[in-house]
Design a protein around this motif. Structure first.
Motif, PDB file in Angstrom:
ATOM      1  N   MET A 108       0.837  -1.202   0.000  1.00 29.61           N
ATOM      2  CA  MET A 108       0.000   0.000   0.000  1.00 29.61           C
ATOM      3  C   MET A 108       0.862   1.237   0.000  1.00 29.61           C
ATOM      4  O   MET A 108       1.938   1.267   0.586  1.00 29.61           O
ATOM      5  CB  MET A 108      -0.877   0.019   1.256  1.00 29.61           C
ATOM      6  N   LEU A 109       0.348   2.267  -0.666  1.00 34.20           N
ATOM      7  CA  LEU A 109       0.944   3.600  -0.584  1.00 34.20           C
ATOM      8  C   LEU A 109      -0.071   4.485   0.128  1.00 34.20           C
ATOM      9  O   LEU A 109      -1.240   4.555  -0.314  1.00 34.20           O
ATOM     10  CB  LEU A 109       1.275   4.153  -1.971  1.00 34.20           C
ATOM     11  N   VAL A 110       0.341   5.089   1.228  1.00 37.79           N
ATOM     12  CA  VAL A 110      -0.536   5.938   2.042  1.00 37.79           C
ATOM     13  C   VAL A 110       0.091   7.328   2.057  1.00 37.79           C
ATOM     14  O   VAL A 110       1.282   7.466   2.352  1.00 37.79           O
ATOM     15  CB  VAL A 110      -0.659   5.399   3.476  1.00 37.79           C
ATOM     16  N   TYR A 111      -0.678   8.357   1.668  1.00 39.16           N
ATOM     17  CA  TYR A 111      -0.053   9.685   1.642  1.00 39.16           C
ATOM     18  C   TYR A 111      -1.066  10.787   1.927  1.00 39.16           C
ATOM     19  O   TYR A 111      -2.286  10.559   1.934  1.00 39.16           O
ATOM     20  CB  TYR A 111       0.648   9.933   0.298  1.00 39.16           C
ATOM     21  N   GLY A 154      -6.145  15.431   4.422  1.00 31.03           N
ATOM     22  CA  GLY A 154      -6.568  14.082   4.779  1.00 31.03           C
ATOM     23  C   GLY A 154      -5.597  13.031   4.275  1.00 31.03           C
ATOM     24  O   GLY A 154      -4.621  13.337   3.558  1.00 31.03           O
ATOM     25  N   VAL A 155      -5.846  11.794   4.691  1.00 31.25           N
ATOM     26  CA  VAL A 155      -4.944  10.679   4.398  1.00 31.25           C
ATOM     27  C   VAL A 155      -5.682   9.664   3.539  1.00 31.25           C
ATOM     28  O   VAL A 155      -6.834   9.295   3.852  1.00 31.25           O
ATOM     29  CB  VAL A 155      -4.481   9.999   5.701  1.00 31.25           C
ATOM     30  N   ASN A 156      -5.046   9.217   2.465  1.00 31.67           N
ATOM     31  CA  ASN A 156      -5.688   8.242   1.586  1.00 31.67           C
ATOM     32  C   ASN A 156      -4.727   7.103   1.280  1.00 31.67           C
ATOM     33  O   ASN A 156      -3.512   7.334   1.109  1.00 31.67           O
ATOM     34  CB  ASN A 156      -6.153   8.909   0.287  1.00 31.67           C
ATOM     35  N   GLY A 157      -5.271   5.884   1.234  1.00 33.16           N
ATOM     36  CA  GLY A 157      -4.457   4.679   1.036  1.00 33.16           C
ATOM     37  C   GLY A 157      -4.784   3.985  -0.267  1.00 33.16           C
ATOM     38  O   GLY A 157      -5.958   3.889  -0.644  1.00 33.16           O
ATOM     39  N   ILE A 184      -8.498   8.083   5.598  1.00 34.23           N
ATOM     40  CA  ILE A 184      -8.140   7.290   6.791  1.00 34.23           C
ATOM     41  C   ILE A 184      -8.105   8.217   8.002  1.00 34.23           C
ATOM     42  O   ILE A 184      -7.497   9.291   7.959  1.00 34.23           O
ATOM     43  CB  ILE A 184      -6.762   6.626   6.606  1.00 34.23           C
ATOM     44  N   ARG A 185      -8.764   7.823   9.076  1.00 30.45           N
ATOM     45  CA  ARG A 185      -8.730   8.564  10.351  1.00 30.45           C
ATOM     46  C   ARG A 185      -8.455   7.575  11.470  1.00 30.45           C
ATOM     47  O   ARG A 185      -8.901   6.428  11.428  1.00 30.45           O
ATOM     48  CB  ARG A 185     -10.096   9.230  10.630  1.00 30.45           C
ATOM     49  N   TYR A 186      -7.734   8.028  12.511  1.00 30.10           N
ATOM     50  CA  TYR A 186      -7.589   7.168  13.687  1.00 30.10           C
ATOM     51  C   TYR A 186      -8.974   6.848  14.246  1.00 30.10           C
ATOM     52  O   TYR A 186      -9.825   7.753  14.317  1.00 30.10           O
ATOM     53  CB  TYR A 186      -6.784   7.878  14.775  1.00 30.10           C
TER      54      TYR A 186
END
Ligand code: P6P
Length: 336
Positions: free
Chosen positions: A170-173, A178-181, A198-200
């Motif tokens: 996976m590439l997460v950036y 916000g964060v997207n995977g 993606i959120r905690y």
């Protein structure tokens, strides 16, 4: 059939969010994605190819470099050089920054800080490893970049993320929105959006720390670890301990399932082990963009202005309330 969004499509679609974006950042992010696919290919056959084992050289930290470390470093440097959107690179594997001295790169707007293959000590055991990257706008004008372009506080990060080479790659950036995977489909060689925004999780109960160092930790960290062990179902304790020893894998699991990652300082190594520029700050950027926090036990990681490329920092990253809890145990102490 659900519309599949590739990393390239996503980067271009979201380009409008980045102030003043004119395509260079999109190209740079895509270059990183391309290098990651080559690294992934070698990692996935590491057990077969004669690429395991040691290169016979040491990196700046005095750590024996593994062949995959060197291969990954070369892949990212070559991709960034060929892409022409990067003027200089700070890499864990190179003592000095790499200045991309060619007519195109000299005019590039961005510089990159990278750990090309973090957790490489786990390669032989087939444990997930990762790449960690961050991108800054250079502060020098045209011409050769220099180390000042890289020694910027994390608040100047334009984009950052990681690649995890695990059961899937996976590439997460994030570019600050916000964060997207994205999960790699190796059959077509495309990163496909699989984990949007993606959120905690609101409540996490995992803590990740190398407890073999317990006796050397600051008293406040010992107290926090003891706090994690208390039987108190109302606060989901005792917490679950999970520690892979590969930062990207630990961070990624905690990001998705809810947990805190700790790499404290010790009496012997008061600044801990992780490097501020190309390990702590990119992950801190992701943690904050996912609604969490990242500190050195007292200071926000992104506010820290690095003095040198390879300096280390104690590192605590996770859901805000978990990081803040650790800080309460450290607040009246000088150690972190
Ligand atoms: P320890 C891997 O070598 C690494 O740099 C990180 O990926 C990981 O979190 C850490 O070191 C593990 O260090 O001392 O717990 O083995």
């Amino acid at each position: 059939m659900k519309h599949l969004i590739t990393l390239t499509e996503f980067i271009i679609d979201r380009q409008v969010e980045v102030k003043g974006a004119t395509g260079e950042l999109s190209r740079l992010l895509n270059d990183i994605g391309i290098a990651a696919k080559f690294v992934n290919r070698e990692i996935n056959k590491a057990g077969l190819a004669d690429i395991l084992g040691y290169e016979g050289t040491d990196n700046v930290q005095g750590e024996a470099q593994k062949k995959l470390d060197v291969y990954a470093n070369n892949q990212f440097i070559n991709a960034l050089r060929a892409g022409g959107q990067c003027a200089a690179i700070a890499s864990e594997e190179n003592d000095e920054i790499i200045i991309l001295d060619n007519p195109v790169s000299n005019k590039a707007k961005y510089v990159v800080a990278i750990d090309p293959l973090d957790g490489s000590s786990n390669i032989e055991a087939n444990v997930s490893i990762g790449t960690v990257f961050s991108i800054y706008r250079r502060i020098t004008d045209n011409g050769l970049a220099n180390v000042s372009d890289l020694l910027q506080p994390g608040t100047k990060i334009v984009a950052a993320g990681y690649v995890i080479y695990g059961s899937s790659t996976m590439l997460v950036y994030s570019t600050g929105h916000g964060v997207n995977g994205f999960t790699l489909d190796p059959s077509v060689g495309l990163f496909i959006l699989s984990h949007p925004d993606i959120r905690y999780p609101a409540a996490g109960n995992i803590y990740s720390v190398n407890e073999s160092n317990y006796i050397h930790f600051p008293e406040g960290v010992k107290e926090y670890i003891n706090y994690c062990h208390v039987d108190d179902p109302a606060t989901k304790r005792p917490y679950i301990t999970r520690y892979i020893g590969s930062m990207v894998a630990d961070i990624h699991r905690n990001l998705l399932l809810g947990g805190i990652f700790l790499y404290p300082g010790t009496k012997k190594n008061p600044k801990g082990k992780l490097r501020l520029l190309y390990e702590c700050k990119p992950i801190a950027f992701i943690a904050e963009q996912a609604g969490g926090k990242a500190t050195d036990g007292k200071r926000r990681i992104l506010d820290i202005h690095p003095d040198s490329v390879h300096q280390r920092s104690p590192f605590y990253a996770g859901p805000s309330y978990m990081v803040e809890k650790v800080e309460t145990f450290l607040v009246n102490t000088s150690e972190t």
